[in-house]
Write a protein that holds these residues in place. Structure first.
Motif, PDB file in Angstrom:
ATOM      1  N   LYS A  52       0.840  -1.202   0.000  1.00  0.00           N
ATOM      2  CA  LYS A  52       0.000   0.000   0.000  1.00  0.00           C
ATOM      3  C   LYS A  52       0.880   1.260   0.000  1.00  0.00           C
ATOM      4  O   LYS A  52       0.636   2.213  -0.752  1.00  0.00           O
ATOM      5  CB  LYS A  52      -0.880  -0.040   1.253  1.00  0.00           C
ATOM      6  CG  LYS A  52      -1.978   0.954   1.256  1.00  0.00           C
ATOM      7  CD  LYS A  52      -2.950   0.684   2.390  1.00  0.00           C
ATOM      8  CE  LYS A  52      -3.932   1.819   2.398  1.00  0.00           C
ATOM      9  NZ  LYS A  52      -5.269   1.556   2.390  1.00  0.00           N
ATOM     10  N   MET A  53       1.902   1.241   0.829  1.00  0.00           N
ATOM     11  CA  MET A  53       2.782   2.409   0.909  1.00  0.00           C
ATOM     12  C   MET A  53       3.535   2.612  -0.408  1.00  0.00           C
ATOM     13  O   MET A  53       3.744   3.734  -0.841  1.00  0.00           O
ATOM     14  CB  MET A  53       3.741   2.258   2.100  1.00  0.00           C
ATOM     15  CG  MET A  53       3.041   2.488   3.437  1.00  0.00           C
ATOM     16  SD  MET A  53       3.928   1.806   4.851  1.00  0.00           S
ATOM     17  CE  MET A  53       5.373   2.842   4.909  1.00  0.00           C
ATOM     18  N   ARG A  54       3.920   1.535  -1.048  1.00  0.00           N
ATOM     19  CA  ARG A  54       4.617   1.679  -2.338  1.00  0.00           C
ATOM     20  C   ARG A  54       3.663   2.203  -3.422  1.00  0.00           C
ATOM     21  O   ARG A  54       4.099   2.723  -4.433  1.00  0.00           O
ATOM     22  CB  ARG A  54       5.255   0.350  -2.765  1.00  0.00           C
ATOM     23  CG  ARG A  54       6.356  -0.111  -1.833  1.00  0.00           C
ATOM     24  CD  ARG A  54       7.555  -0.716  -2.531  1.00  0.00           C
ATOM     25  NE  ARG A  54       8.541  -1.151  -1.536  1.00  0.00           N
ATOM     26  CZ  ARG A  54       9.475  -0.362  -1.001  1.00  0.00           C
ATOM     27  NH1 ARG A  54       9.587   0.881  -1.382  1.00  0.00           N
ATOM     28  NH2 ARG A  54      10.307  -0.824  -0.088  1.00  0.00           N
ATOM     29  N   ARG A  55       2.381   2.081  -3.172  1.00  0.00           N
ATOM     30  CA  ARG A  55       1.402   2.681  -4.101  1.00  0.00           C
ATOM     31  C   ARG A  55       1.119   4.137  -3.727  1.00  0.00           C
ATOM     32  O   ARG A  55       0.244   4.780  -4.287  1.00  0.00           O
ATOM     33  CB  ARG A  55       0.085   1.895  -4.058  1.00  0.00           C
ATOM     34  CG  ARG A  55       0.134   0.515  -4.695  1.00  0.00           C
ATOM     35  CD  ARG A  55      -1.274  -0.004  -4.984  1.00  0.00           C
ATOM     36  NE  ARG A  55      -2.118  -0.051  -3.802  1.00  0.00           N
ATOM     37  CZ  ARG A  55      -2.228  -1.108  -2.987  1.00  0.00           C
ATOM     38  NH1 ARG A  55      -1.551  -2.203  -3.256  1.00  0.00           N
ATOM     39  NH2 ARG A  55      -3.010  -1.077  -1.930  1.00  0.00           N
ATOM     40  N   GLY A  56       1.797   4.635  -2.717  1.00  0.00           N
ATOM     41  CA  GLY A  56       1.633   6.044  -2.346  1.00  0.00           C
ATOM     42  C   GLY A  56       0.474   6.299  -1.391  1.00  0.00           C
ATOM     43  O   GLY A  56      -0.113   7.377  -1.388  1.00  0.00           O
ATOM     44  N   GLU A  57       0.156   5.301  -0.553  1.00  0.00           N
ATOM     45  CA  GLU A  57      -0.922   5.509   0.434  1.00  0.00           C
ATOM     46  C   GLU A  57      -0.414   5.126   1.814  1.00  0.00           C
ATOM     47  O   GLU A  57       0.265   4.109   1.963  1.00  0.00           O
ATOM     48  CB  GLU A  57      -2.111   4.587   0.129  1.00  0.00           C
ATOM     49  CG  GLU A  57      -2.863   4.912  -1.125  1.00  0.00           C
ATOM     50  CD  GLU A  57      -3.845   3.789  -1.430  1.00  0.00           C
ATOM     51  OE1 GLU A  57      -4.680   3.465  -0.579  1.00  0.00           O
ATOM     52  OE2 GLU A  57      -3.743   3.223  -2.530  1.00  0.00           O
ATOM     53  N   ASP A 229       1.026  13.739  -3.340  1.00  0.00           N
ATOM     54  CA  ASP A 229       0.027  13.073  -4.185  1.00  0.00           C
ATOM     55  C   ASP A 229      -0.860  14.123  -4.856  1.00  0.00           C
ATOM     56  O   ASP A 229      -0.637  15.331  -4.703  1.00  0.00           O
ATOM     57  CB  ASP A 229      -0.784  12.031  -3.384  1.00  0.00           C
ATOM     58  CG  ASP A 229      -1.720  12.684  -2.363  1.00  0.00           C
ATOM     59  OD1 ASP A 229      -1.830  13.925  -2.334  1.00  0.00           O
ATOM     60  OD2 ASP A 229      -2.349  11.934  -1.581  1.00  0.00           O
ATOM     61  N   ASP A 230      -1.872  13.676  -5.600  1.00  0.00           N
ATOM     62  CA  ASP A 230      -2.722  14.599  -6.360  1.00  0.00           C
ATOM     63  C   ASP A 230      -3.456  15.594  -5.463  1.00  0.00           C
ATOM     64  O   ASP A 230      -3.857  16.664  -5.898  1.00  0.00           O
ATOM     65  CB  ASP A 230      -3.768  13.807  -7.170  1.00  0.00           C
ATOM     66  CG  ASP A 230      -3.086  12.950  -8.218  1.00  0.00           C
ATOM     67  OD1 ASP A 230      -1.890  13.211  -8.497  1.00  0.00           O
ATOM     68  OD2 ASP A 230      -3.727  12.014  -8.741  1.00  0.00           O
TER      69      ASP A 230
END
Ligand SMILES: Nc1nc2c(ncn2[C@@H]2O[C@H](COP(=O)(O)OP(=O)(O)O)[C@@H](O)[C@H]2O)c(=O)[nH]1
Ligand SMILES: [Mg+2]
Length: 363
Positions: A52-57, A229-230
Motif C-alpha cells: 500500500k505504501m509503495r502505491r503512495g498511500e 500526491d494529487d
C-alpha cells in the motif's frame, strides 16, 4: 525469551514502523540478524502495508473491532549450515486508539464490557515487557500545537503508559524503555536545531522530558522519501527505503546480553559502533579511531572508539546542554533534512563520509 514490546497512541506511527521494520529485517543485516514472523497474520500484515505504501498511500488507522497482534522472533544467522539462534521476541498489539484511551486515558475506569478484554490485554502486555518502545509522532509534537485537544490527550496517554510501565512498587522491575520520535524524515531540521531527539522532547514536551527524559530518546523514520500526491498530501515514494529504522534494532541489540558487534580489524577494516545518545549505528574505518565527530543523526559529539570497545563507545566529555534554538515548524516537506539524514542508498559509505567530513571540520 526476552520480550520487546512496542506501543503508542493512535497515529504515533506503529503500523508504518512495524511494516517497515518487518520488511527491512526480512533480510539479514550485516551481523546476521533478521525478524522471523511468528504467524501468517504478521507476515501478511507487513506485505499488505508495504504494498500500500509503495502505491503512495499511508495505512488506515486500526478499526476499533480489529486487534492486530504482530509477533516476530528476532533471530541471528550463525553459519551457512547452522540453525539460526533465537535472540528475543518483538511484538506489537496494534490496538485501536479507543483501547489506549480506555486503558491509559481520561476515560479510565469506565471500560465498556466489549472492550474489557482488550484493555486488560494491553495493560498486561505493557507490564510484561522486558524492553518497551513507546512511539510519539513528531508531527503531533511539533506541528500540532499544544492547544489541540487530541494532541493533549495523546501526550497524556503517553505519560500514563510510561508511568504504568515503569512503576516499581511491590518490588517489580521496570522494563528497559525508550521513547521513539517517529516521522523523523520530515523533521530532520528541527531535530538538528534542538540538538537531537532529547532536545526535541525538552523543548516541545517539557512535562514528558521532566519525568522521562532519563530514558533513551531516539528519532526514527520508516520512510526516507516522500512525494506529493494529487491532493497535495505527502505520501511515501514508491521506492522508499526504511534504513533509518536500524536505530530501533540498534537499541534492541544494546540491551541484549552477550551480543557481539562485528568489528573486523585491519587497515581498511570497518568498525561498527553506536552513538551513545541515539543508538544510530555508525561505521568508521580503523584509521579513524580516536577521531572526534558528530553523530550524523542526532548531532551528539562522538569519538570513534577502538575495536575492543566498539560495541559501547564511551561518551565524550559532556557538553553543557544549550537550550535549543526556537525551531520553526517545518512544513511536512521531505528533502530539507537530506544532508543530516543522508541518502539511505549506500548507507555505510554515507556514514563514513559524514564522519570524515565532520572530523576535518574539527581539526
Ligand atoms: N513522513 C513520515 N510519516 C510517517 C512515518 N510514520 C508515520 N507517519 C505518518 O503518521 C501517520 C500515522 O502512522 P500510523 O503508523 O498509521 O500510526 P498508528 O496509528 O500508531 O498505527 C501516517 O499515516 C503517516 O502520515 C514516517 O516514518 N515518515
Ligand atoms: Mg495503526
Amino acid at each position: 525469551m526476552k520480550k520487546v514490546a512496542i506501543v503508542g497512541v493512535e497515529g504515533s506511527g506503529k503500523t508504518v514502523m512495524l511494516a517497515g521494520l518487518g520488511e527491512l529485517y526480512s533480510h539479514t543485516d550485516a551481523d546476521g540478524y533478521f525478524l522471523a514472523p511468528k504467524n501468517y497474520a504478521t507476515a501478511s500484515y507487513v506485505a499488505e502495508k508495504i504494498a500500500k505504501m509503495r502505491r503512495g498511500e499511508w495505512p488506515m488507522a486500526t478499526p476499533e473491532d480489529a486487534l492486530q497482534g504482530l509477533d516476530w522472533t528476532l533471530k541471528r544467522r550463525r553459519g551457512e549450515r547452522q540453525r539460526p539462534e533465537d535472540i528475543c521476541e518483538v511484538s506489537c498489539l496494534d490496538f485501536a486508539g479507543e483501547v489506549y484511551r480506555l486503558a491509559f486515558g481520561i476515560r479510565q475506569g469506565a471500560v465498556p464490557r466489549d472492550l474489557a478484554d482488550e484493555v486488560s490485554a494491553l495493560k498486561e502486555y505493557v507490564r510484561n515487557a522486558d524492553d518497551l518502545i513507546v512511539l510519539i509522532n513528531l508531527r503531533d509534537v511539533i506541528v500540532q500545537s499544544a492547544d489541540d485537544p487530541r494532541v493533549q490527550e495523546s501526550m497524556w496517554i503517553t505519560n500514563e503508559i510510561l508511568s504504568y510501565a515503569l512503576d516499581e512498587t511491590g518490588g517489580r522491575k521496570a522494563p528497559r524503555a525508550a521513547i521513539v520520535l517517529s516521522q523523523a524524515d520530515s523533521y530532520a531540521e528541527t531535530i538538528q536545531a534542538c540538538r537531537g531527539p532529547q532536545g526535541v522532547l525538552s523543548h516541545y514536551l517539557p512535562h514528558v522530558a521532566n519525568n522521562y527524559g532519563w530514558l533513551d530518546i531516539l528519532a526514527a523514520s520508516a520512510v526516507d522519501k516522500t512525494v506529493l500526491d494529487d491532493n497535495g498530501n505527502l505520501v511515501p515514494a514508491p521506492d522508499f527505503q526504511s534504513e533509518k529504522l536500524r536505530v530501533i534494532m540498534g537499541w534492541i541489540r544494546v540491551g541484549l546480553e552477550g551480543v557481539e558487534e562485528t568489528s573486523t580489524v585491519g587497515s581498511d577494516a570497518l568498525l561498527h559502533f553506536h552513538c551513545p545518545r541515539c543508538y544510530e549505528t555508525i561505521e568508521a574505518t580503523a584509521d579513524m579511531v580516536g577521531a572526534q565527530g558528530e553523530c550524523p543523526t542526532c548531532g551528539n559529539r562522538i569519538i570513534v572508539p577502538p575495536p575492543a570497545s566498539a560495541p559501547v563507545s564511551p561518551p565524550p566529555p559532556s557538553q553543557p546542554q544549550q537550550p535549543p534554538p526556537p525551531a520553526a515548524p517545518e512544513s511536512d516537506s521531505k528533502g530539507k533534512g537530506a544532508e543530516a539524514w543522508g541518502e539511505s542508498i549506500g548507507g555505510i559509505l554515507f556514514f563514513i563520509y559524514v564522519i570524515s567530513k565532520v572530523i576535518k571540520g574539527c581539526q
